[in-house]
Design a protein around this motif. Structure first.
Motif, PDB file in Angstrom:
ATOM      1  N   ALA A   1       0.819  -1.219   0.000  1.00 28.25           N
ATOM      2  CA  ALA A   1       0.000   0.000   0.000  1.00 28.25           C
ATOM      3  C   ALA A   1       0.846   1.260   0.000  1.00 28.25           C
ATOM      4  O   ALA A   1       0.496   2.259  -0.651  1.00 28.25           O
ATOM      5  N   CYS A   2       1.961   1.241   0.733  1.00 30.22           N
ATOM      6  CA  CYS A   2       2.819   2.430   0.803  1.00 30.22           C
ATOM      7  C   CYS A   2       3.320   2.853  -0.572  1.00 30.22           C
ATOM      8  O   CYS A   2       3.521   4.042  -0.835  1.00 30.22           O
ATOM      9  N   THR A   3       3.526   1.885  -1.454  1.00 29.18           N
ATOM     10  CA  THR A   3       3.986   2.182  -2.809  1.00 29.18           C
ATOM     11  C   THR A   3       3.005   3.096  -3.529  1.00 29.18           C
ATOM     12  O   THR A   3       3.394   3.960  -4.319  1.00 29.18           O
ATOM     13  N   PHE A   4       1.715   2.926  -3.217  1.00 30.55           N
ATOM     14  CA  PHE A   4       0.662   3.668  -3.908  1.00 30.55           C
ATOM     15  C   PHE A   4       0.341   5.012  -3.270  1.00 30.55           C
ATOM     16  O   PHE A   4      -0.412   5.803  -3.857  1.00 30.55           O
ATOM     17  N   HIS A   5       0.842   5.278  -2.075  1.00 29.08           N
ATOM     18  CA  HIS A   5       0.499   6.527  -1.395  1.00 29.08           C
ATOM     19  C   HIS A   5       0.726   7.779  -2.245  1.00 29.08           C
ATOM     20  O   HIS A   5      -0.166   8.629  -2.352  1.00 29.08           O
ATOM     21  N   PRO A   6       1.923   7.966  -2.841  1.00 27.02           N
ATOM     22  CA  PRO A   6       2.125   9.198  -3.639  1.00 27.02           C
ATOM     23  C   PRO A   6       1.221   9.270  -4.851  1.00 27.02           C
ATOM     24  O   PRO A   6       0.844  10.377  -5.280  1.00 27.02           O
ATOM     25  N   ILE A   7       0.835   8.142  -5.406  1.00 23.16           N
ATOM     26  CA  ILE A   7      -0.060   8.136  -6.570  1.00 23.16           C
ATOM     27  C   ILE A   7      -1.441   8.619  -6.163  1.00 23.16           C
ATOM     28  O   ILE A   7      -2.034   9.502  -6.797  1.00 23.16           O
ATOM     29  N   LEU A   8      -1.969   8.060  -5.091  1.00 22.92           N
ATOM     30  CA  LEU A   8      -3.277   8.496  -4.614  1.00 22.92           C
ATOM     31  C   LEU A   8      -3.251   9.930  -4.121  1.00 22.92           C
ATOM     32  O   LEU A   8      -4.227  10.671  -4.294  1.00 22.92           O
TER      33      LEU A   8
ATOM     34  N   GLU B   1      -8.686  -0.080  -6.939  1.00 19.90           N
ATOM     35  CA  GLU B   1      -9.029  -1.399  -7.459  1.00 19.90           C
ATOM     36  C   GLU B   1      -7.778  -2.136  -7.927  1.00 19.90           C
ATOM     37  O   GLU B   1      -7.638  -3.352  -7.723  1.00 19.90           O
ATOM     38  N   LEU B   2      -6.838  -1.414  -8.551  1.00 20.47           N
ATOM     39  CA  LEU B   2      -5.571  -2.016  -8.970  1.00 20.47           C
ATOM     40  C   LEU B   2      -4.804  -2.542  -7.768  1.00 20.47           C
ATOM     41  O   LEU B   2      -4.186  -3.617  -7.836  1.00 20.47           O
ATOM     42  N   MET B   3      -4.854  -1.809  -6.669  1.00 24.62           N
ATOM     43  CA  MET B   3      -4.180  -2.248  -5.456  1.00 24.62           C
ATOM     44  C   MET B   3      -4.712  -3.595  -4.996  1.00 24.62           C
ATOM     45  O   MET B   3      -3.948  -4.514  -4.663  1.00 24.62           O
ATOM     46  N   ARG B   4      -6.027  -3.712  -4.986  1.00 25.94           N
ATOM     47  CA  ARG B   4      -6.638  -4.972  -4.542  1.00 25.94           C
ATOM     48  C   ARG B   4      -6.252  -6.120  -5.463  1.00 25.94           C
ATOM     49  O   ARG B   4      -5.921  -7.222  -5.002  1.00 25.94           O
ATOM     50  N   LYS B   5      -6.292  -5.878  -6.786  1.00 24.37           N
ATOM     51  CA  LYS B   5      -5.952  -6.926  -7.741  1.00 24.37           C
ATOM     52  C   LYS B   5      -4.482  -7.316  -7.651  1.00 24.37           C
ATOM     53  O   LYS B   5      -4.114  -8.446  -7.989  1.00 24.37           O
ATOM     54  N   SER B   6      -3.637  -6.358  -7.196  1.00 20.60           N
ATOM     55  CA  SER B   6      -2.188  -6.610  -7.118  1.00 20.60           C
ATOM     56  C   SER B   6      -1.777  -7.218  -5.785  1.00 20.60           C
ATOM     57  O   SER B   6      -0.592  -7.441  -5.549  1.00 20.60           O
ATOM     58  N   GLY B   7      -2.739  -7.487  -4.928  1.00 19.63           N
ATOM     59  CA  GLY B   7      -2.426  -8.058  -3.621  1.00 19.63           C
ATOM     60  C   GLY B   7      -1.854  -7.059  -2.652  1.00 19.63           C
ATOM     61  O   GLY B   7      -1.153  -7.440  -1.713  1.00 19.63           O
ATOM     62  N   ALA B   8      -2.147  -5.768  -2.877  1.00 17.26           N
ATOM     63  CA  ALA B   8      -1.683  -4.708  -1.977  1.00 17.26           C
ATOM     64  C   ALA B   8      -2.890  -3.859  -1.587  1.00 17.26           C
ATOM     65  O   ALA B   8      -3.058  -2.744  -2.075  1.00 17.26           O
ATOM     66  N   PRO B   9      -3.782  -4.404  -0.754  1.00 21.15           N
ATOM     67  CA  PRO B   9      -5.017  -3.692  -0.421  1.00 21.15           C
ATOM     68  C   PRO B   9      -4.756  -2.343   0.223  1.00 21.15           C
ATOM     69  O   PRO B   9      -3.747  -2.139   0.901  1.00 21.15           O
ATOM     70  N   PRO B  10      -5.661  -1.386  -0.003  1.00 19.59           N
ATOM     71  CA  PRO B  10      -5.484  -0.038   0.555  1.00 19.59           C
ATOM     72  C   PRO B  10      -5.461  -0.051   2.068  1.00 19.59           C
ATOM     73  O   PRO B  10      -6.168  -0.836   2.707  1.00 19.59           O
ATOM     74  N   ASP B  11      -4.660   0.834   2.644  1.00 22.40           N
ATOM     75  CA  ASP B  11      -4.588   0.985   4.090  1.00 22.40           C
ATOM     76  C   ASP B  11      -5.291   2.269   4.498  1.00 22.40           C
ATOM     77  O   ASP B  11      -5.923   2.946   3.684  1.00 22.40           O
TER      78      ASP B  11
ATOM     79  N   THR C   1      -4.140   5.174   5.316  1.00 22.17           N
ATOM     80  CA  THR C   1      -3.631   6.370   4.640  1.00 22.17           C
ATOM     81  C   THR C   1      -4.272   6.548   3.272  1.00 22.17           C
ATOM     82  O   THR C   1      -4.637   7.664   2.880  1.00 22.17           O
ATOM     83  N   CYS C   2      -4.457   5.464   2.548  1.00 19.84           N
ATOM     84  CA  CYS C   2      -5.100   5.536   1.230  1.00 19.84           C
ATOM     85  C   CYS C   2      -6.516   6.083   1.351  1.00 19.84           C
ATOM     86  O   CYS C   2      -6.926   6.980   0.604  1.00 19.84           O
ATOM     87  N   TYR C   3      -7.260   5.533   2.287  1.00 16.57           N
ATOM     88  CA  TYR C   3      -8.632   5.998   2.471  1.00 16.57           C
ATOM     89  C   TYR C   3      -8.677   7.443   2.957  1.00 16.57           C
ATOM     90  O   TYR C   3      -9.594   8.200   2.604  1.00 16.57           O
TER      91      TYR C   3
END
Length: 333
Positions: A144-151, A168-178, A180-182
């Motif tokens: 999830a941390c990888t996606f933080h700057p993108i979100l 949705e990509l996070m979930r499909k990639s096995g990295a569900p949102p945490d 911070t994402c929400y």
């Protein structure tokens, strides 16, 4: 207020620089003896950027490996040699291959995360997502941390549909949102006063067993103030205090601005006073922010009251605030 009901209530409980860069801008990693006894992250950033600008990927690889061993972790300046120009971005394929050869685990994963962060800072979300795709395919520790700057960049730009596609990509990639994402999503909705989808985010957080933190409350207080529900915002703040959740200065400022915007000057003073006494720094900044706004509004009587109370409480009044007040007093004589 629905947003309030959705929060689970917890029980209380220069030249010199160019010279240094030139020394190490070679195809060989500096010898161990050429490094200072205690290198810093900033020192490594300088070397990494020099290597990157010269396209010295062998040196770059060695530096990125060594900095982690020296506990000089990557920073927001690590890949600053990458800029939003075609010439600069042409380095990305070679850079990505270099990162793939880094030491396995944290060293490689953190380097990719830093690259994604740099690309997002430049607003290059598509390029960042290509790096994400590589990390997923090669199993380089995507989380999830990888996606933080993108979100973060998408929600700040109000691109909510794109942000949800990333979720949705996070979930499909096995990295569900945490959480911070929400919180990024929640803040975007609350900033625009769009509380229905904000409530939906809260429902999802609740379903996934997440509890509100400082950033969650900060977003909700902002949302309440945006739609004129300042009373609800203060209820939320009181709950934060009761639940022991640290309060941000911005959270106080939302309420102060809302009250002053409605002409409730005395109530704004009462609010700041009522939530004081637990954090000296927060008290100083909250009283100071209120005084500054009152002075700007030329409510000099209330401003004097606030400044006097700051002195009584032993809170430091900055020189800029003092000068601002005195200049207004002088101009109004």
């Amino acid at each position: 207020m629905f947003l309030l009901r959705k929060i689970p209530h917890k029980p209380q409980n220069s030249k010199a620089i160019l010279t240094v860069a030139a020394r190490f801008c070679t195809t060989q990693i500096p010898t161990v003896n050429s490094f200072p006894d205690e290198p810093t992250a900033a020192y490594y950033d300088l070397l990494v950027n020099a290597a990157g600008e010269s396209r010295d990927f062998t040196n770059l690889q060695c530096l990125l490996n060594k900095r982690v061993k020296d506990h000089c972790f990557n920073t927001a300046n690590t890949f600053k040699f990458i800029t939003n120009t075609d010439a600069s971005l042409s380095v990305l394929p070679d850079l990505s291959r270099t990162l793939a050869r880094l030491d396995k685990g944290f060293t490689r994963k953190s380097a990719y995360d830093s690259l994604i962060s740099r690309l997002c800072k430049l607003g290059l979300v598509e390029e960042a997502l290509r790096v994400v795709d590589l990390m997923a395919r090669e199993d380089f520790g995507l989380n999830a941390c990888t996606f933080h700057p993108i979100l973060n960049v998408l929600t700040k730009k109000g691109k909510m549909e794109e942000a949800w596609r990333v979720v949705e990509l996070m979930r499909k990639s096995g990295a569900p949102p945490d959480l911070t994402c929400y919180n990024y999503l929640l803040m975007a909705y609350c900033f625009s006063g769009d509380l229905d989808p904000a409530a939906g985010v809260l429902c999802t957080m609740e379903e996934e067993g997440m509890k509100a933190d400082t950033r969650t409350y900060d977003a909700l207080v902002l949302g309440a103030c945006k739609v004129g529900q300042v009373e609800g915002a203060m209820v939320l703040l009181r709950r934060m205090v009761d639940d022991g959740v640290p309060v941000l200065l911005s959270t106080h400022v939302y309420v102060i601005d809302s009250l002053l915007g409605r002409g409730f000057y005395a109530e704004a003073v009462k609010f700041v006073r009522g939530f004081s006494g637990k954090d000296t720094w927060l008290d100083k900044e909250s009283f100071g922010s209120l005084a500054k706004r009152l002075i700007k509004l030329e409510r000099l009587g209330e401003a004097k009251e606030v400044l006097d109370e700051m002195r009584e409480r032993g809170l430091v009044i900055g020189d800029k605030l003092k000068d601002y007040y005195e200049s207004k007093i002088t101009n109004n004589k």
